[in-house]
Design a protein around this motif. Structure first.
Motif, short mmCIF file in Angstrom:
data_model
loop_
_atom_site.label_atom_id
_atom_site.label_comp_id
_atom_site.label_asym_id
_atom_site.label_seq_id
_atom_site.Cartn_x
_atom_site.Cartn_y
_atom_site.Cartn_z
N MET A 1 0.73 -1.22 -0.07
CA MET A 1 -0.05 0.00 -0.21
C MET A 1 0.70 1.30 -0.16
O MET A 1 0.41 2.09 -0.80
CB MET A 1 -1.08 0.03 1.12
CG MET A 1 -1.79 1.38 1.38
SD MET A 1 -3.06 1.33 0.15
CE MET A 1 -3.71 2.95 0.63
N ALA A 2 2.10 1.43 0.95
CA ALA A 2 2.60 2.47 1.10
C ALA A 2 3.51 2.83 -0.42
O ALA A 2 3.52 3.73 -0.89
CB ALA A 2 3.96 2.36 2.24
N TRP B 1 4.02 5.35 -6.20
CA TRP B 1 4.66 5.14 -7.42
C TRP B 1 3.47 5.46 -8.28
O TRP B 1 3.54 6.06 -9.50
CB TRP B 1 4.80 3.54 -7.37
CG TRP B 1 6.11 3.23 -6.89
CD1 TRP B 1 7.32 3.83 -6.44
CD2 TRP B 1 6.29 1.85 -6.55
NE1 TRP B 1 8.14 3.04 -5.89
CE2 TRP B 1 7.57 1.79 -5.95
CE3 TRP B 1 5.55 0.63 -6.85
CZ2 TRP B 1 8.13 0.64 -5.29
CZ3 TRP B 1 6.36 -0.51 -6.21
CH2 TRP B 1 7.54 -0.59 -5.51
N ILE B 2 2.13 5.35 -7.97
CA ILE B 2 1.25 5.68 -8.88
C ILE B 2 1.20 7.23 -9.60
O ILE B 2 0.64 7.14 -10.79
CB ILE B 2 -0.35 5.39 -8.36
CG1 ILE B 2 -0.45 4.03 -8.17
CG2 ILE B 2 -1.56 6.09 -8.96
CD1 ILE B 2 -1.62 3.42 -7.35
N PRO B 3 1.24 8.14 -8.77
CA PRO B 3 1.53 9.44 -9.36
C PRO B 3 2.53 9.48 -10.42
O PRO B 3 2.19 10.07 -11.63
CB PRO B 3 1.71 10.36 -8.14
CG PRO B 3 1.40 9.70 -7.02
CD PRO B 3 1.58 8.22 -7.23
N VAL C 1 -6.55 5.24 -3.71
CA VAL C 1 -7.63 3.97 -4.01
C VAL C 1 -6.86 3.21 -4.95
O VAL C 1 -7.05 2.05 -5.05
CB VAL C 1 -8.66 4.88 -4.90
CG1 VAL C 1 -9.41 3.85 -5.47
CG2 VAL C 1 -9.66 5.78 -4.00
N GLY C 2 -5.98 3.76 -6.01
CA GLY C 2 -5.26 2.78 -6.81
C GLY C 2 -4.46 1.77 -6.15
O GLY C 2 -4.19 0.75 -6.64
N ALA D 1 -5.21 -6.85 -4.89
CA ALA D 1 -5.15 -7.73 -6.10
C ALA D 1 -3.70 -8.53 -5.86
O ALA D 1 -3.82 -9.77 -5.77
CB ALA D 1 -4.94 -6.80 -7.38
N LEU D 2 -2.67 -7.78 -5.22
CA LEU D 2 -1.51 -8.63 -4.85
C LEU D 2 -1.85 -9.49 -3.86
O LEU D 2 -1.16 -10.95 -3.72
CB LEU D 2 -0.44 -7.65 -4.45
CG LEU D 2 0.93 -8.22 -4.19
CD1 LEU D 2 1.57 -8.84 -5.29
CD2 LEU D 2 1.81 -7.02 -3.74
#
Length: 309
Positions: A50-51, A56-58, A71-72, A79-80
């Protein structure tokens, strides 16, 4: 009196978080009869996912939004954990059907070390931050009754509410759904469950996925409070005395056990610590669990096992 209530509320909030981790132990035991030592590692692995995903998502999407990132990250981490559950069933549990309990226990120890190593390899070993927007400012209650009021952290209050809601949902899942009843049947007798058409592999993937979801929620809350670091798996070990007190097969027992330990360790540290030299909060839960093992090994709400010969 105000200070006592403050300590009591603090213990209740901590107890709800212990209960949340203990739920993972209870879920796996109810569905497979396995005492899952890997639950602490699952909490750490999920929190690391999660952390790091939220960081990484941005960069992946180009969207600088904390909500989108969180959220992503939650969806990817969940999923992981489902993938981890599927791999555990395919590579470990599926090979050990109808084996002795000690064999399955040792398998969960192996899973523990694998998840610890995989988490460090995939996500790194630094201290990471999880920020899901839980308010950290204090809340003062009963100001008209006690001078200065009773201080409660809003973050603890929200965390306790989330844990309580999750407990209600899981209780209803086990009691009211066909899948929940199938999980209990598998725990009672693997061979009998298979003989009536219950797919053992699918059931184990489901229960490990649900336990992974619980681990993710617990990891997010603890990570928000303490930061995500490898000592988080040691915090999760506090759930072991909780399930001993509440009973390995009882979801409500995990909650009551967590509240007892949370309140007991806080009050004993404050009121007995000065007389005994402090540090009671570290060992209180384990001593209480030892007493229960000696006098009531099935816990407060566990099923008493009677063997007839």
């Amino acid at each position: 009196m105000g200070f006592f209530l403050e300590t009591l509320f603090g213990g209740l909030m901590a107890g709800m978080l212990y209960s949340l981790i203990a739920l993972g132990f209870v879920l796996i035991f109810k569905a497979s009869g396995v005492f899952n030592f890997a639950q602490g590692a699952m909490v750490l692995f999920a929190a690391l996912a999660m952390a790091r995903f939220s960081e990484w998502i941005p960069g992946w999407t180009g969207i600088e939004s904390r909500l989108v990132a969180n959220v992503g990250a939650f969806l990817l981490a969940m999923a992981l954990m489902v993938i981890v559950a599927w791999l555990i069933e395919k590579l470990v549990l599926g090979k050990l059907v109808n084996q002795e309990g000690i064999t399955l226990l040792m398998a969960t120890l192996g899973i523990t070390y694998f998840l610890d190593g995989a988490g460090q390899t995939l996500f790194g070993s630094e201290i990471y931050k999880i920020d899901v927007g839980l308010p950290k400012d204090p809340l003062f209650l009963f100001e008209s009754t006690f001078e200065g009021g009773v201080l409660i952290g809003k973050e603890d209050l929200y965390a306790a509410g989330i844990a309580a809601a999750l407990v209600v949902v899981l209780t209803l899942f086990f009691q009211k759904t066909g899948t929940g009843r199938a999980l209990r049947a598998v725990a009672d007798d693997h061979q009998a469950a298979q003989s009536i058409g219950i797919p053992l592999s699918r059931i184990w993937v489901i229960v490990w996925s649900v336990a992974g979801f619980v681990a993710l929620v617990a990891g997010i809350i603890w990570g928000s409070k303490l930061g995500v670091q490898f000592s988080l798996s040691l915090v999760a070990l506090k759930a072991l005395p909780v399930v001993i007190l509440g009973g390995l097969t009882s979801v409500p027992g995990a909650i009551i056990g967590g509240l007892i330990i949370g309140v007991g360790e806080k009050l004993s540290e404050i009121y007995l610590g000065p007389m005994l030299g402090g540090g009671i909060e570290i060992w209180f839960a384990y001593v209480l669990a030892l007493v229960f093992l000696l006098f009531r090994p099935q816990g407060l709400f566990g099923e008493k096992i009677i063997d007839r010969v």
